[in-house]
Design a protein around this motif. Structure first.
Motif, mmCIF file in Angstrom:
data_model
loop_
_atom_site.group_PDB
_atom_site.id
_atom_site.type_symbol
_atom_site.label_atom_id
_atom_site.label_comp_id
_atom_site.label_asym_id
_atom_site.label_seq_id
_atom_site.Cartn_x
_atom_site.Cartn_y
_atom_site.Cartn_z
ATOM 1 N N UNK A 28 0.850 -1.210 0.000
ATOM 2 C CA UNK A 28 0.000 0.000 0.000
ATOM 3 C C UNK A 28 0.878 1.250 0.000
ATOM 4 N N UNK A 29 1.870 1.274 0.879
ATOM 5 C CA UNK A 29 2.782 2.424 0.976
ATOM 6 C C UNK A 29 3.526 2.643 -0.347
ATOM 7 N N UNK A 30 4.067 1.568 -0.900
ATOM 8 C CA UNK A 30 4.846 1.657 -2.144
ATOM 9 C C UNK A 30 3.955 2.074 -3.310
ATOM 10 N N UNK A 31 2.775 1.491 -3.403
ATOM 11 C CA UNK A 31 1.852 1.830 -4.493
ATOM 12 C C UNK A 31 1.434 3.291 -4.412
ATOM 13 N N UNK A 32 1.209 3.783 -3.200
ATOM 14 C CA UNK A 32 0.857 5.195 -3.033
ATOM 15 C C UNK A 32 1.956 6.113 -3.544
ATOM 16 N N UNK A 41 -4.151 8.031 -9.713
ATOM 17 C CA UNK A 41 -5.047 8.218 -8.572
ATOM 18 C C UNK A 41 -4.527 7.422 -7.364
ATOM 19 N N UNK A 42 -4.042 8.120 -6.348
ATOM 20 C CA UNK A 42 -3.411 7.485 -5.186
ATOM 21 C C UNK A 42 -4.403 6.602 -4.433
ATOM 22 N N UNK A 43 -5.648 7.059 -4.279
ATOM 23 C CA UNK A 43 -6.651 6.274 -3.549
ATOM 24 C C UNK A 43 -6.932 4.950 -4.261
ATOM 25 N N UNK A 44 -7.047 4.992 -5.573
ATOM 26 C CA UNK A 44 -7.287 3.758 -6.332
ATOM 27 C C UNK A 44 -6.103 2.805 -6.204
ATOM 28 N N UNK A 45 -4.905 3.354 -6.313
ATOM 29 C CA UNK A 45 -3.700 2.521 -6.203
ATOM 30 C C UNK A 45 -3.623 1.874 -4.822
ATOM 31 N N UNK A 46 -3.934 2.639 -3.783
ATOM 32 C CA UNK A 46 -3.875 2.098 -2.425
ATOM 33 C C UNK A 46 -4.956 1.050 -2.193
ATOM 34 N N UNK A 47 -6.128 1.234 -2.773
ATOM 35 C CA UNK A 47 -7.193 0.242 -2.614
ATOM 36 C C UNK A 47 -6.810 -1.065 -3.315
ATOM 37 N N UNK A 48 -6.279 -0.972 -4.522
ATOM 38 C CA UNK A 48 -5.830 -2.179 -5.240
ATOM 39 C C UNK A 48 -4.733 -2.879 -4.444
ATOM 40 N N UNK A 49 -3.805 -2.094 -3.891
ATOM 41 C CA UNK A 49 -2.711 -2.662 -3.091
ATOM 42 C C UNK A 49 -3.244 -3.324 -1.828
ATOM 43 N N UNK A 50 -4.200 -2.676 -1.188
ATOM 44 C CA UNK A 50 -4.781 -3.223 0.040
ATOM 45 C C UNK A 50 -5.408 -4.594 -0.213
ATOM 46 N N UNK A 106 -9.763 -4.285 -10.234
ATOM 47 C CA UNK A 106 -9.913 -5.744 -10.277
ATOM 48 C C UNK A 106 -8.860 -6.373 -11.185
ATOM 49 N N UNK A 107 -8.599 -5.738 -12.322
ATOM 50 C CA UNK A 107 -7.598 -6.267 -13.256
ATOM 51 C C UNK A 107 -6.202 -6.244 -12.632
ATOM 52 N N UNK A 108 -5.870 -5.151 -11.948
ATOM 53 C CA UNK A 108 -4.545 -5.042 -11.321
ATOM 54 C C UNK A 108 -4.346 -6.142 -10.271
ATOM 55 N N UNK A 109 -5.394 -6.440 -9.521
ATOM 56 C CA UNK A 109 -5.315 -7.526 -8.533
ATOM 57 C C UNK A 109 -5.137 -8.856 -9.255
ATOM 58 N N UNK A 110 -5.902 -9.057 -10.332
ATOM 59 C CA UNK A 110 -5.889 -10.320 -11.074
ATOM 60 C C UNK A 110 -4.522 -10.644 -11.653
ATOM 61 N N UNK A 111 -3.753 -9.621 -12.062
ATOM 62 C CA UNK A 111 -2.476 -9.877 -12.747
ATOM 63 C C UNK A 111 -1.246 -9.515 -11.901
ATOM 64 N N UNK A 112 -1.452 -9.280 -10.605
ATOM 65 C CA UNK A 112 -0.322 -8.763 -9.815
ATOM 66 C C UNK A 112 0.798 -9.779 -9.616
ATOM 67 N N UNK A 113 0.555 -11.067 -9.805
ATOM 68 C CA UNK A 113 1.632 -12.055 -9.644
ATOM 69 C C UNK A 113 2.264 -12.435 -10.981
ATOM 70 N N UNK A 126 0.962 -1.946 -9.136
ATOM 71 C CA UNK A 126 0.722 -3.016 -8.161
ATOM 72 C C UNK A 126 1.724 -4.155 -8.351
ATOM 73 N N UNK A 127 1.990 -4.537 -9.596
ATOM 74 C CA UNK A 127 2.954 -5.597 -9.905
ATOM 75 C C UNK A 127 4.332 -5.257 -9.316
#
Length: 194
Positions: A28-32, A41-50, A106-113, A126-127
């Motif tokens: 979350x910290x790094x994505x922000x 958008x910092x809020x979107x990035x932090x939510x995806x990271x969370x 949702x896509x960022x979460x789906x492909x983060x690995x 996120x990756x």
């Protein structure tokens, strides 16, 4: 149901093991920070990271069942190592448990690995954040990649894919997910065009 960030944060803090929670907060910290640097958008990035690892604690057999229930395809690599399904299941949990409707998150979460070809900015944030967050200490070139991520996110994405493929190829017990290999080849080719 559309939960707010604070509600999701509280639910995840309660559900996660302390080590997973610490990692998640590092992402979350790094994505922000990366979102700020690259004008996202910092809020979107932090939510995806969370939410990126929100399905990590689900038992493997339940991950497989969850994918089947929602019609999500499972690769041979994922069948052989169902722990890899936490990203796809994380996107499902984000949507159906936590009420996230934003397809980009949702896509960022789906492909983060695995990464994927043609990652958008949030995908890359996120990756990369998952790989370089401050609590990580095992991967090669971490210091260099942490610096690089602040200057050239595309190059950092490519280098992480390169290191991942190199590691997996040198460990015969490991399976390379075809999506990761395709992403690596895509960004390798894209780099040549620069």
């Amino acid at each position: 149901m559309n939960m707010k960030y604070d509600e999701i944060y509280k639910a995840l803090k309660k559900d996660m093991k302390p080590s997973r929670y610490k990692h998640t907060m590092g992402v979350v910290e790094t994505a922000g920070k990366l979102a700020e640097i690259y004008g996202y958008d910092v809020k979107k990035a932090k939510l995806a990271a969370l939410l990126h690892d929100c399905a990590k604690g689900i038992p493997d057999d339940q991950k497989v069942a969850m994918c089947r229930e929602y019609g999500v395809s499972i690769t041979d690599a994922e069948r052989g190592a169902p722990a890899l399904l936490h990203a796809k299941c994380g996107a499902l949990a984000a949507e159906y448990r936590y009420g996230v409707e934003d397809e980009e998150i949702l896509h960022a979460i789906r492909v983060h690995t695995t990464g994927c070809i043609r990652m958008n900015l949030l995908d890359k944030i996120i990756f990369v954040s998952d790989y370089i967050e401050p609590g990580r200490d095992k991967a090669p070139h971490l210091k260099e990649l942490r610096n690089l991520a602040q200057e050239d996110l595309d190059e950092a994405t490519y280098r992480i894919l390169e290191d991942t493929v190199s590691y997996l190829q040198s460990n015969p017990d490991q399976t390379i997910d075809p999506t990761t290999y395709q992403a690596y080849l895509f960004y390798k080719e894209e780099r040549k065009g620069l």
